[in-house]
Design a protein around this motif. Structure first.
Motif, mmCIF file in Angstrom:
data_model
loop_
_atom_site.group_PDB
_atom_site.id
_atom_site.type_symbol
_atom_site.label_atom_id
_atom_site.label_comp_id
_atom_site.label_asym_id
_atom_site.label_seq_id
_atom_site.Cartn_x
_atom_site.Cartn_y
_atom_site.Cartn_z
ATOM 1 N N LYS A 168 0.800 -1.215 0.000
ATOM 2 C CA LYS A 168 0.000 0.000 0.000
ATOM 3 C C LYS A 168 0.836 1.270 0.000
ATOM 4 N N THR A 169 2.111 1.154 0.381
ATOM 5 C CA THR A 169 2.924 2.350 0.504
ATOM 6 C C THR A 169 4.391 2.027 0.264
ATOM 7 N N VAL A 170 5.163 3.076 0.004
ATOM 8 C CA VAL A 170 6.618 2.957 -0.090
ATOM 9 C C VAL A 170 7.190 3.493 1.216
ATOM 10 N N GLU A 171 7.868 2.646 1.949
ATOM 11 C CA GLU A 171 8.389 3.007 3.264
ATOM 12 C C GLU A 171 9.802 3.566 3.153
ATOM 13 N N GLY A 172 10.066 4.602 3.940
ATOM 14 C CA GLY A 172 11.405 5.174 3.997
ATOM 15 C C GLY A 172 11.871 5.787 2.705
ATOM 16 N N ALA A 173 10.946 6.322 1.917
ATOM 17 C CA ALA A 173 11.323 6.902 0.628
ATOM 18 C C ALA A 173 12.278 8.073 0.835
ATOM 19 N N THR A 174 13.368 8.066 0.098
ATOM 20 C CA THR A 174 14.370 9.112 0.220
ATOM 21 C C THR A 174 14.982 9.407 -1.132
ATOM 22 N N VAL A 175 15.449 10.618 -1.319
ATOM 23 C CA VAL A 175 16.125 11.021 -2.555
ATOM 24 C C VAL A 175 17.607 10.698 -2.428
ATOM 25 N N ILE A 176 18.132 9.932 -3.394
ATOM 26 C CA ILE A 176 19.546 9.556 -3.345
ATOM 27 C C ILE A 176 20.389 10.311 -4.363
ATOM 28 N N TYR A 177 19.757 10.959 -5.330
ATOM 29 C CA TYR A 177 20.529 11.696 -6.336
ATOM 30 C C TYR A 177 19.661 12.776 -6.954
ATOM 31 N N GLN A 178 20.277 13.938 -7.234
ATOM 32 C CA GLN A 178 19.619 15.036 -7.936
ATOM 33 C C GLN A 178 20.500 15.455 -9.109
ATOM 34 N N ALA A 179 19.907 15.504 -10.288
ATOM 35 C CA ALA A 179 20.626 15.893 -11.496
ATOM 36 C C ALA A 179 20.633 17.410 -11.594
ATOM 37 N N THR A 180 21.609 18.022 -11.003
ATOM 38 C CA THR A 180 21.720 19.475 -10.970
ATOM 39 C C THR A 180 22.500 19.985 -12.178
ATOM 40 N N PRO A 181 22.316 21.250 -12.536
ATOM 41 C CA PRO A 181 21.564 22.268 -11.808
ATOM 42 C C PRO A 181 20.064 22.213 -12.096
ATOM 43 N N ALA A 182 19.280 22.698 -11.117
ATOM 44 C CA ALA A 182 17.852 22.866 -11.357
ATOM 45 C C ALA A 182 17.659 23.959 -12.392
ATOM 46 N N PHE A 183 16.598 23.814 -13.194
ATOM 47 C CA PHE A 183 16.350 24.789 -14.255
ATOM 48 C C PHE A 183 14.851 25.035 -14.357
ATOM 49 N N ASP A 184 14.495 26.277 -14.662
ATOM 50 C CA ASP A 184 13.094 26.676 -14.724
ATOM 51 C C ASP A 184 12.475 26.218 -16.043
ATOM 52 N N SER A 185 12.150 24.948 -16.114
ATOM 53 C CA SER A 185 11.521 24.344 -17.290
ATOM 54 C C SER A 185 10.697 23.160 -16.822
ATOM 55 N N SER A 204 19.052 8.303 -17.047
ATOM 56 C CA SER A 204 19.104 9.261 -18.149
ATOM 57 C C SER A 204 18.528 10.604 -17.721
ATOM 58 N N THR A 205 19.081 11.675 -18.306
ATOM 59 C CA THR A 205 18.546 13.009 -18.073
ATOM 60 C C THR A 205 18.358 13.721 -19.416
ATOM 61 N N GLY A 206 17.592 14.799 -19.396
ATOM 62 C CA GLY A 206 17.435 15.647 -20.564
ATOM 63 C C GLY A 206 18.115 16.984 -20.346
ATOM 64 N N GLU A 207 18.190 17.790 -21.419
ATOM 65 C CA GLU A 207 18.838 19.098 -21.310
ATOM 66 C C GLU A 207 17.835 20.217 -21.095
ATOM 67 N N ARG A 208 16.612 19.843 -20.751
ATOM 68 C CA ARG A 208 15.549 20.717 -20.270
ATOM 69 C C ARG A 208 14.922 21.586 -21.348
ATOM 70 N N SER A 209 15.252 21.329 -22.631
ATOM 71 C CA SER A 209 14.525 21.876 -23.779
ATOM 72 C C SER A 209 14.445 23.400 -23.792
ATOM 73 N N ASP A 210 15.529 24.051 -23.479
ATOM 74 C CA ASP A 210 15.563 25.501 -23.528
ATOM 75 C C ASP A 210 16.873 25.918 -24.180
ATOM 76 N N ILE A 211 16.823 26.971 -24.991
ATOM 77 C CA ILE A 211 18.026 27.419 -25.684
ATOM 78 C C ILE A 211 19.123 27.804 -24.688
ATOM 79 N N LYS A 212 18.736 28.217 -23.466
ATOM 80 C CA LYS A 212 19.720 28.584 -22.446
ATOM 81 C C LYS A 212 20.355 27.367 -21.793
ATOM 82 N N SER A 213 19.572 26.323 -21.582
ATOM 83 C CA SER A 213 20.097 25.134 -20.914
ATOM 84 C C SER A 213 20.719 24.146 -21.881
ATOM 85 N N ARG A 214 20.367 24.236 -23.150
ATOM 86 C CA ARG A 214 20.845 23.295 -24.163
ATOM 87 C C ARG A 214 22.359 23.105 -24.156
#
Length: 413
Positions: A168-185, A204-214
């Motif tokens: 019914k639930t996921v116990e002890g859910a925690t974030v182990i990795y963040q693909a930085t930098p954060a971007f406003d997209s 896999s990550t994306g490049e956030r689909s912005d001409i600035k982040s590309r």
């Protein structure tokens, strides 16, 4: 080993399945190709770019000779995104707005599984892929990707937790990795997961689909536009190509990607393969080698959505990898898997990819790391196929995007 298919490898050759008409909706098998050798793509390309080698695009069409039985198992999923086969043959499925469901092969769905971190479900974001620990049968640990709100923007995050005994639930859910930098997209999160042979996670990550982040796809100090390899604790995996390089992220495995939504391990070679979105044309399938640069946005077979050329308008450059295969027009390739079962022998080691805008399941025949044939399966269903997985029974199961997301079973008649 790819956890999406290890059960099918173990259970082998038999296909034993009975249809309960109360729980299944029969549909026509449907394939978008015919038995000729003409390419399955008949629309004109968006650009006048020429392939770098013969067979890099519009390869000859092939047709599955085995009679197929295709059924809609359920149409009650809410924007499903990722699917994985559990040890008992059921499926764990993510839903974009932040819950998971367990589905049986007869179409029964669990109540939404809660306990996950808050997701940013706007745009292309939300709860994305899911993978089960190789020792899930004993430890019940799962891993998942999601778009996380981290001011001043959002990013692709990897989490882990334990599926409760009552499911019914996921116990002890925690974030182990963040693909930085954060971007406003709200676009191009990537987010696919697959295990390597040593128990590390490709992400896999994306490049956030912005001409600035590309441009960050071409920067080794950024996690955007990359294939990453991390440990179960979210640390850079041993043996990564940039571990000792100053000013480079040690978790990076490959770079120069646009928006990778498919990852799979080739069962013949053990290599990692991926598929990624191009812009207007230029969707790609790549064989990933550690440390290699796959070119976005310096080279591409696609155009800007305006129709203008991307950058200098070149498709090849020394030091940048060519795709094994590309599409123009696009099919919007998403989750993928190599078929390893024995139920349909002609599919052995073929790559299957869910196509979103293409509204079909791609089948690619691959020999010696080259694509030698292409088929379009379930094109008559007019569904945005988000992910595909191999079941314990040797059939393929696919999820389609939408408010009434469907789970399909594609097996032998």
């Amino acid at each position: 080993m790819n956890v999406k298919s290890f059960l099918a490898i173990a259970l082998g050759s038999s296909l034993i399945w009975a249809c309960n008409s109360n729980n299944h909706n029969a549909v026509k098998p449907g394939s978008g190709s015919d038995s000729s050798s003409r390419p399955v793509e008949t629309k004109p390309p968006n650009s006048d770019y020429k392939p770098a080698f013969e067979g890099q695009t519009r390869i000859k069409g092939v047709h599955t000779k085995t009679p197929l039985d295709v059924k809609i198992i359920t149409d009650s999923l809410k924007y499903p995104w990722g699917i994985v086969t559990l040890p008992d043959g059921r499926f764990l499925i993510t839903e974009k707005k932040g819950t998971m469901r367990i589905a049986t092969t007869t179409g029964q769905l669990s109540a939404p599984i809660t306990g996950l971190p808050k997701v940013d479900a706007a745009g292309q974001g939300g709860l994305l892929d899911v993978a089960i620990d190789p020792d899930f049968a004993t430890n019940r640990v799962i891993y998942f990707t999601f778009s996380q709100d981290v001011p001043p923007g959002t990013l692709t995050a990897v989490g882990k937790g334990m599926l409760s005994r009552d499911e019914k639930t996921v116990e002890g859910a925690t974030v182990i990795y963040q693909a930085t930098p954060a971007f406003d997209s709200k676009l191009h999160y990537g987010g696919r997961l697959v295990w390597d042979k040593d128990g590390n996670l490709f992400v896999s990550t994306g490049e956030r689909s912005d001409i600035k982040s590309r441009p960050q796809a071409q920067q080794l100090n950024s996690a955007l536009g990359k294939v990453l390899r991390i440990t179960k604790e979210g640390k850079p995996a041993p043996g990564n190509p940039f571990l000792s390089q100053p000013d480079a992220r040690p978790e990076i495995y490959s770079w120069g990607h646009r928006n990778v939504q498919g990852l799979a391990i080739n069962p013949v070679t053990g290599n990692l393969w991926e598929d990624e979105f191009g812009p207007l044309g230029g969707d790609e399938v790549n064989r990933i080698e550690p440390g290699k640069n796959y070119g976005w946005a310096t080279i591409t077979y696609g155009l800007e959505y305006s129709g203008k050329k991307v950058g200098d308008g070149i498709t090849q450059k020394e030091g940048l990898e060519q795709p094994v295969y590309y599409w123009d027009p696009v099919v919007s390739p998403s989750g993928c898997i190599f078929y390893t079962g024995d139920a349909i022998p002609e599919w052995k080691n073929n790559l299957f990819i869910g196509a979103l805008s293409g509204m079909h399941i791609v089948r690619l025949v691959i020999e010696n790391n080259k694509v030698t044939g292409e088929e379009r399966l379930l094109a008559d269903q007019q569904q945005r196929f988000r992910d595909v997985v191999q079941g314990a029974d040797g059939a393929l199961y696919a999820i389609s995007d939408g408010e009434k997301g469907r789970l399909f079973r594609i097996g032998k008649k």
